[in-house]
Scaffold this motif. Structure first.
Motif, PDB file in Angstrom:
ATOM      1  N   PHE A 180       0.831  -1.207   0.000  1.00 20.90           N
ATOM      2  CA  PHE A 180       0.000   0.000   0.000  1.00 20.90           C
ATOM      3  C   PHE A 180       0.867   1.259   0.000  1.00 20.90           C
ATOM      4  O   PHE A 180       0.628   2.188  -0.767  1.00 20.90           O
ATOM      5  CB  PHE A 180      -0.921   0.006   1.223  1.00 20.90           C
ATOM      6  CG  PHE A 180      -2.078  -0.951   1.117  1.00 20.90           C
ATOM      7  CD1 PHE A 180      -2.471  -1.457  -0.100  1.00 20.90           C
ATOM      8  CD2 PHE A 180      -2.780  -1.341   2.250  1.00 20.90           C
ATOM      9  CE1 PHE A 180      -3.534  -2.334  -0.207  1.00 20.90           C
ATOM     10  CE2 PHE A 180      -3.842  -2.221   2.167  1.00 20.90           C
ATOM     11  CZ  PHE A 180      -4.214  -2.726   0.924  1.00 20.90           C
ATOM     12  N   GLY A 181       1.855   1.269   0.901  1.00 25.23           N
ATOM     13  CA  GLY A 181       2.737   2.430   0.955  1.00 25.23           C
ATOM     14  C   GLY A 181       3.502   2.622  -0.332  1.00 25.23           C
ATOM     15  O   GLY A 181       3.690   3.750  -0.810  1.00 25.23           O
ATOM     16  N   LEU A 182       3.937   1.517  -0.928  1.00 28.97           N
ATOM     17  CA  LEU A 182       4.699   1.578  -2.179  1.00 28.97           C
ATOM     18  C   LEU A 182       3.850   2.129  -3.323  1.00 28.97           C
ATOM     19  O   LEU A 182       4.280   3.021  -4.065  1.00 28.97           O
ATOM     20  CB  LEU A 182       5.202   0.176  -2.526  1.00 28.97           C
ATOM     21  CG  LEU A 182       6.254   0.070  -3.622  1.00 28.97           C
ATOM     22  CD1 LEU A 182       7.577   0.659  -3.153  1.00 28.97           C
ATOM     23  CD2 LEU A 182       6.458  -1.393  -4.024  1.00 28.97           C
ATOM     24  N   LEU A 183       2.648   1.611  -3.464  1.00 28.36           N
ATOM     25  CA  LEU A 183       1.776   2.068  -4.546  1.00 28.36           C
ATOM     26  C   LEU A 183       1.378   3.526  -4.356  1.00 28.36           C
ATOM     27  O   LEU A 183       1.249   4.277  -5.330  1.00 28.36           O
ATOM     28  CB  LEU A 183       0.533   1.179  -4.623  1.00 28.36           C
ATOM     29  CG  LEU A 183       0.769  -0.263  -5.057  1.00 28.36           C
ATOM     30  CD1 LEU A 183      -0.530  -1.051  -5.060  1.00 28.36           C
ATOM     31  CD2 LEU A 183       1.407  -0.316  -6.441  1.00 28.36           C
ATOM     32  N   MET A 184       1.195   3.931  -3.107  1.00 26.98           N
ATOM     33  CA  MET A 184       0.856   5.330  -2.854  1.00 26.98           C
ATOM     34  C   MET A 184       2.015   6.247  -3.250  1.00 26.98           C
ATOM     35  O   MET A 184       1.805   7.311  -3.838  1.00 26.98           O
ATOM     36  CB  MET A 184       0.498   5.529  -1.384  1.00 26.98           C
ATOM     37  CG  MET A 184      -0.133   6.867  -1.082  1.00 26.98           C
ATOM     38  SD  MET A 184      -0.852   6.920   0.571  1.00 26.98           S
ATOM     39  CE  MET A 184      -2.126   5.676   0.424  1.00 26.98           C
ATOM     40  N   ALA A 185       3.240   5.811  -2.929  1.00 35.79           N
ATOM     41  CA  ALA A 185       4.402   6.606  -3.323  1.00 35.79           C
ATOM     42  C   ALA A 185       4.552   6.626  -4.835  1.00 35.79           C
ATOM     43  O   ALA A 185       4.939   7.638  -5.424  1.00 35.79           O
ATOM     44  CB  ALA A 185       5.660   6.036  -2.675  1.00 35.79           C
ATOM     45  N   MET A 186       4.232   5.508  -5.494  1.00 39.51           N
ATOM     46  CA  MET A 186       4.320   5.442  -6.960  1.00 39.51           C
ATOM     47  C   MET A 186       3.352   6.410  -7.628  1.00 39.51           C
ATOM     48  O   MET A 186       3.599   6.882  -8.738  1.00 39.51           O
ATOM     49  CB  MET A 186       4.027   4.018  -7.438  1.00 39.51           C
ATOM     50  CG  MET A 186       5.178   3.051  -7.252  1.00 39.51           C
ATOM     51  SD  MET A 186       4.761   1.409  -7.911  1.00 39.51           S
ATOM     52  CE  MET A 186       6.370   0.620  -7.781  1.00 39.51           C
TER      53      MET A 186
END
Length: 219
Positions: free
Chosen positions: A24-30
């Motif tokens: 979730f954190g990764l996709l949000m940063a992406m």
């Protein structure tokens, strides 16, 4: 006491929940790093996007940590209520409560004798039930959730810190993100007993599709 602490640690470090937090954190940063590719350029715009990505994950991590504490408190309150109902209710009512709390397949497979044996054990255990309150380990767990979400931002930011060319940094950042997604899929598939490489490829491909959609939609 030691068993209770081990159970809390196991919940905090549950592979599915924790890897999902990272995803979730990764996709949000992406979402923000993908927006850089369509932004009107310049180091200032790039820096703004990096701050936005970090700020977004800080907010998400804080909210997720609070939800973790709330979920923990609700689960303990529900468990205490269930045990109290088992002690005060009839045998048949207690068996029905247990059957309802079990996963459907386990509930269907368990017979009346198994449910009654479990009911008796739970009634005996009710005197030592965990009180519905938060303890120090719960706040440590919440901090772990917060850090997982926030730290998932930094692998994507590193290319922008090392490279001056924004376009190249965006592509490298996306590759790093796909690599982390592959590792996450590998861990989840291995935990589920599947083929790790298939899980890694599947999650990386899903991530690539999401990144493409993000960039196509302008972030």
């Amino acid at each position: 006491m030691q068993g209770t602490e081990l159970q809390k640690r196991a919940r905090v470090l549950d592979p599915v929940d924790r890897v999902t937090e990272v995803i979730f954190g990764l996709l949000m940063a992406m979402t923000f790093t993908g927006t850089i590719s369509v932004a009107t350029g310049g180091q200032e715009a790039e820096r703004t996007m990096m701050y936005a990505a970090l700020g977004c994950n800080l907010a998400w991590g804080l909210a997720d940590a609070v939800m973790y504490l709330l979920r923990t408190l609700i689960e303990r309150t529900r468990n205490r209520t269930l045990l109290a109902s088992l002690r005060s209710g009839t045998d048949a009512a207690g068996q029905a409560l247990i059957a309802e709390a079990l996963p459907p397949r386990l509930s269907a497979a368990a017979g009346a004798e198994e449910l009654e044996a479990l009911r008796r054990r739970l009634v005996a255990f009710a005197g030592t039930a965990v009180q519905p309150r938060l303890v120090w380990d719960d706040f440590i767990g919440a901090l772990g959730v917060f850090l997982l979400v926030v730290l998932s931002t930094f692998p994507l930011v590193v290319p922008f810190l090392l490279l001056d060319e924004t376009g190249l940094a965006v592509r490298l950042s996306n590759l790093v993100g796909l690599g982390v997604l592959f590792i996450s899929g590998w861990i989840l598939a291995r935990y589920a007993g599947g083929k790790p490489w298939q899980g890694g490829v599947a999650l990386a491909v899903t991530g690539a599709v999401l990144i493409t959609a993000i960039i196509a939609l302008g972030g």
